[in-house]
Design a protein around this motif. Structure first.
Motif, PDB file in Angstrom:
ATOM      1  N   GLY A  26     -28.493 -25.978  11.393  1.00  0.00           N
ATOM      2  CA  GLY A  26     -28.164 -27.167  11.729  1.00  0.00           C
ATOM      3  C   GLY A  26     -27.113 -27.673  10.690  1.00  0.00           C
ATOM      4  O   GLY A  26     -27.594 -27.686   9.489  1.00  0.00           O
ATOM      5  N   ASN A  65     -28.365 -32.892  17.396  1.00  0.00           N
ATOM      6  CA  ASN A  65     -29.407 -33.353  16.661  1.00  0.00           C
ATOM      7  C   ASN A  65     -30.651 -34.017  17.647  1.00  0.00           C
ATOM      8  O   ASN A  65     -31.122 -35.206  17.380  1.00  0.00           O
ATOM      9  N   LYS A  83     -35.389 -33.126  15.671  1.00  0.00           N
ATOM     10  CA  LYS A  83     -33.736 -33.454  15.819  1.00  0.00           C
ATOM     11  C   LYS A  83     -32.933 -32.064  15.402  1.00  0.00           C
ATOM     12  O   LYS A  83     -32.191 -31.867  14.790  1.00  0.00           O
ATOM     13  N   ASP A  84     -33.521 -31.006  15.861  1.00  0.00           N
ATOM     14  CA  ASP A  84     -32.879 -29.815  16.249  1.00  0.00           C
ATOM     15  C   ASP A  84     -31.736 -29.733  16.829  1.00  0.00           C
ATOM     16  O   ASP A  84     -31.493 -30.629  17.625  1.00  0.00           O
ATOM     17  N   ALA A 104     -33.665 -28.118  12.582  1.00  0.00           N
ATOM     18  CA  ALA A 104     -33.059 -29.393  11.714  1.00  0.00           C
ATOM     19  C   ALA A 104     -32.952 -29.227  10.401  1.00  0.00           C
ATOM     20  O   ALA A 104     -33.733 -28.375   9.872  1.00  0.00           O
TER      21      ALA A 104
END
Length: 294
Positions: A26, A65, A83-84, A104
């Protein structure tokens, strides 16, 4: 003029497929932007998947996100607290979510999430299989099976339970679609065109035109494909012939999901749009800030 159009199509395809990979772990590019002017003060970008929940018709959008849904004001609302970077994303007929991607920044998890599952509309997730091994960039559920394009290893995988997987053919693809009539007919969008398998994804034929970025096949005689410029096409014969039915507003496409023969959802550079008339007209469901998909 014909040569120029071919060159433009090739350039558009190269752009779409170049942007088809998000980095592991990420990054901070794209995603939420405070005070963006949307009703919720949040903007979304880098969309990787869209879906409609089968029981209540609610829209869900998988992004770089996190997963979002429209709030009461029509703005994007984060679902859960993860919020991966959600890559491959699919909603099953039972309402369960399947996804893949990367954690994330700062979250203690493998760089590749493998297959993860949510049974509470994205509020919580559990690891299902291949954690640390695979990043699925495309997922499809059909005939009691899960089909996944494993971008880490460049191949198609198929599973009956989402836990034990069979490796199928090698290819470089952006999206996949499985025939609702035949579990062995699998399509994939590639830089050389739409490729077809009639043996469950073990082998694929040569690319065929028109070039498609994303495909979705829910009803037998309603295969939808969106090209790299946003033109929406419909095939009633499984991709052997196509008819242009409209253009999704907002520029370059980021995702496409057909809910049934006439209802579909598509994400482009500036919004998530829904059509209830087979792609002839569209209504914006969510604003999107400019950014790449996949």
């Amino acid at each position: 003029m014909k040569k120029r159009l071919i060159a433009l199509s090739a350039s558009a395809a190269a752009l779409v497929f170049t942007l088809s990979a998000c980095s592991g772990g990420g990054s901070d590019s794209g995603g939420d932007t405070p005070d963006s002017g949307t009703p919720s003060g949040t903007a979304i970008s880098h969309i990787h998947g869209v879906g409609i929940h089968p029981s209540d018709g609610k829209l869900y959008v998988a992004t770089h996100n996190g997963v979002y849904t429209p709030d009461k004001n029509g703005g994007p609302q984060l679902v859960g607290d993860r919020k991966d970077d959600f890559m491959g994303f699919a909603i099953g007929k039972d309402g369960s979510f399947l996804a893949s991607g990367h954690p994330a920044p700062g979250r203690d998890a493998p760089a590749n999430l493998g297959l993860i599952e949510s049974t509470d509309t994205g509020r919580t997730w559990k690891d299902k299989s291949l954690s640390g091994e695979v990043d699925f960039h495309a997922l499809d559920q059909a005939h009691g099976r899960v089909y996944g394009y494993d971008s880490t290893n460049g191949l198609l995988r198929v599973s009956k339970d989402g836990v034990t997987w069979e490796k199928r053919g090698e290819l470089r693809a952006l999206d996949i679609a499985v025939s609702p009539d035949d579990p062995d007919t699998v399509l994939a969008t590639t830089e050389s065109g739409l490729v077809r398998s009639t043996d469950g994804g073990r082998t694929f034929g040569p690319g065929a035109k028109p070039l498609m970025a994303y495909v979705s096949w829910t009803a037998p005689r309603a295969l939808y494909g969106i090209d790299p410029t946003g033109r929406l096409n419909l095939s009633g014969d499984g991709g052997k012939s196509w008819k242009e039915v409209g253009t999704v507003p907002g520029g370059r496409p980021q995702a496409l999901t057909a809910v049934d023969a006439t209802r579909l959802v598509a994400a482009t550079q500036d919004g998530v749009y829904e059509s209830g008339d087979g792609g002839r007209t569209f209504t914006k469901r969510l604003d999107v800030s400019s950014g790449g998909g996949h």
